[in-house]
Each structure stands twice: as C-alpha cells, then as structure tokens.
Design a protein around this motif. Structure first.
Motif, mmCIF file in Angstrom:
data_model
loop_
_atom_site.group_PDB
_atom_site.id
_atom_site.type_symbol
_atom_site.label_atom_id
_atom_site.label_comp_id
_atom_site.label_asym_id
_atom_site.label_seq_id
_atom_site.Cartn_x
_atom_site.Cartn_y
_atom_site.Cartn_z
ATOM 1 N N SER A 16 0.730 -1.268 0.097
ATOM 2 C CA SER A 16 -0.057 0.042 0.223
ATOM 3 C C SER A 16 0.911 1.299 -0.076
ATOM 4 C CB SER A 16 -1.051 0.063 1.095
ATOM 5 O OG SER A 16 -0.365 0.069 2.245
ATOM 6 N N ALA A 89 7.616 -6.983 3.749
ATOM 7 C CA ALA A 89 7.038 -6.386 5.199
ATOM 8 C C ALA A 89 7.522 -5.332 5.689
ATOM 9 C CB ALA A 89 6.924 -7.757 6.072
ATOM 10 N N PHE A 186 15.666 4.868 -0.014
ATOM 11 C CA PHE A 186 14.877 5.146 -0.607
ATOM 12 C C PHE A 186 13.857 6.166 -0.125
ATOM 13 C CE2 PHE A 186 16.252 2.064 -3.547
ATOM 14 C CZ PHE A 186 15.700 2.364 -4.616
ATOM 15 N N THR A 188 10.947 7.033 1.102
ATOM 16 C CA THR A 188 9.561 6.288 1.813
ATOM 17 C C THR A 188 9.290 6.847 3.064
ATOM 18 O OG1 THR A 188 10.592 4.330 2.880
ATOM 19 C CG2 THR A 188 9.961 4.449 0.236
#
Ligand code: NAP
Length: 259
Positions: A16, A89, A186, A188
């Motif tokens: 997601s 995960a 990265f 995120t």
C-alpha cells in the motif's frame, strides 16, 4: 520495452505504500492483475484506487498482516496460484544487539525471513509446474553492508538470502527465478522514521541527519519508488528468465563505501 507479462497475476506483499507500492504500480502498468496486501485498510484502498485509475489494471486488495499465518492464508486464498510473488513486510525496529530480547529477534525473523519463506513454499511448486514464475524478495542493502543500528534487519535478511540461494538454482530449469532486491535509502516513510530515530538518539535535528544521510550516497539523492518498481517489473518480465539467485543492490553507488 514490452515486458511480456500482460495477463499474469502477481501478489505484492506490503503494497500500500513505499517500495511495495512502487512494485505494484509498475507491474499493473504492464497489464499484470495484482493482489496487494497491507494491514491498514485506508491506505490500501486508496492505493488500489489510484493504481486502477492510473493503469486500468485489475487490482484486488487483501487486508492482512502478512507476518501471521492467518494473514498469509487470506492472501493465498485470494490468489492461490500467482505467477509473480513480491515478498515484503515492514522492517524491524532499529536498536542495538544487547538491548534486544529474544522475542525481538523472533519477531524480526518471523517477519523478514519466515514470512517470505512461507509464501515461497506455498507457491513455487505451482510456478514450476506451470513453467513460469518470478519471485522477488525485498530485503535491504544491509545484507551486503550491515548497519550498526539495524542488527535485527541485518540478521533476518541475511538469513532469507541464504535460505533461497539453492532453491533459486533448482527452480531455474522451470523458468522460475528468485531474486532479492536490496534497497539502499529510498524516499519512503520508512527512511524518514529512521532519520527521526537517529535525530532523537544523537540530539541533532532531523534536517541535519537527512542532509548527512543523502551526502553519504554517491548519487547525492534518495532512490525513488518509481525506479525501484521499474527494476522489479523488469526482474518479473519474460526477458529476465536468465537472472536468478541474485542480490541486486539499488543504492546510488553507496556499496562498498568508496567515495
Ligand atoms: P514504508 O514506506 O513504511 O511502507 C511499508 C508498507 O508495508 C506499507 O504499505 C505497510 O502498510 C506495509 N506493511 C508493513 N508491515 C506489514 C505487515 N506485517 N503486513 C502487511 N503489510 C505490511 O516502507 P518501505 O520503505 O517501502 O520499506 C519496505 C521494506 O523495505 C521494509 O522492510 C524496509 O525495512 C525495507 N527497506 C527500506 C529501505 C528504504 O530506504 N525505504 C531501505 C532498506 C530496506 P500497513 O502498515 O498498513 O500494513
């Protein structure tokens, strides 16, 4: 380049947000029917809608904690015979070896080693029987370059890497590949929460921690989820059947620490 995977089906765990979302989006763009799993329903449904709107692909959501047997069973019930499996995960928390309890280690191993192993075990024979399969494990550059504050991650991800090394070779004659993608920093939520924690521990500002972190990357920037997803889609493509058992670093040149 036409990747030759339109009409295939893919499971993307933890899809997601962040790197998982990047992989899901890139595969959907290739016409792959995707099944994305995450725990939180709001982000999951919002991401699914956004990917459907952008790509027109078939997107199925499975609200599940993939680190639990029940969560994995729900995901496999929705997509029992995927052509493509992207394991992922949340990462374990940072901290130091002597502060971790054995339960901390068990949770890390369960989430970042046993979970991908369980999903691979449940799907790989079907892939081999059908003569096509692509498994991509999202691990971390800590596999090649262990990081002092991420010992739970270092251990669990190296364990997964070793666990699938032989299987990758045994699956290869069946046009089934297993590769590990090793992200460096990265852009995120995960990287930002690591910076926040480093700032708390060091007493420095988050901006300073972020600047130093980016300065240590030869490319002088964070990776983007789009470029991560594009690499994943290529590894899952019809053209990538000769790439297997690899640990593919995406780290802007950070390894092996030369500047
Ligand atoms: P992120 O942006 O925080 O996204 C994490 C995603 O995983 C979310 O969709 C989250 O949704 C889902 N998720 C977490 N735990 C889950 C679970 N138990 N079951 C199902 N879904 C779960 O993280 P990211 O940066 O993409 O990182 C992905 C993985 O790569 C992590 O293991 C991370 O440690 C590793 N990694 C990241 C970087 C980096 O720079 N970003 C570098 C090296 C390694 P819900 O919370 O709603 O479940």
């Amino acid at each position: 380049m036409e990747l030759g995977i339109a009409g295939r089906t893919a499971i993307i765990c933890a899809g997601s947000k962040g790197l998982g979302r990047g992989c899901a989006t890139a595969l959907a763009r290739e016409g792959v029917a995707i099944f994305i799993a995450a725990r939180g329903a709001d982000a999951l449904e919002a991401t699914a809608k956004s990917i459907r709107d952008d790509t027109g692909a078939r997107v199925t959501t499975v609200q599940a904690d993939v680190t639990t047997e029940a969560g994995r069973a729900a995901l496999l019930a929705a997509c029992p015979a995927p052509d493509i499996l992207v394991t992922n995960a949340g990462g374990p928390p940072p901290g130091e070896f002597i502060q971790f309890s054995l339960d901390d280690w068990r949770r890390a191993v369960e989430a970042n080693m046993i979970t991908p192993i369980a999903l691979i075990a449940a799907t790989i024979q079907g892939m081999m029987g059908r003569g096509f399969g692509r498994v991509v494990n999202i691990t971390s550059y800590t596999v090649k370059m262990p990081i002092g504050s991420l010992e739970l991650s270092n251990g669990a991800r190296a364990g997964l890497t070793g666990a699938v090394a032989s299987l990758a070779r045994r699956a290869a004659p069946h046009n089934v590949t297993i590769n590990n993608m090793l992200p460096g920093p990265f852009d995120t939520d995960r990287v930002r929460s690591n910076w926040t924690r480093a700032a708390e521990v060091s007493g420095r500002s988050m901006e300073d921690v972020a600047k130093d972190s980016v300065r240590s990357i030869p490319a002088r920037r964070l990776g983007t989820t789009e470029e991560f997803g594009a690499t994943c889609a290529f590894l899952c493509s019809a053209h990538a059947g000769f790439i297997t058992g690899q640990n593919i670093l995406l780290d802007g040149g950070a390894y092996p620490g030369l500047m």
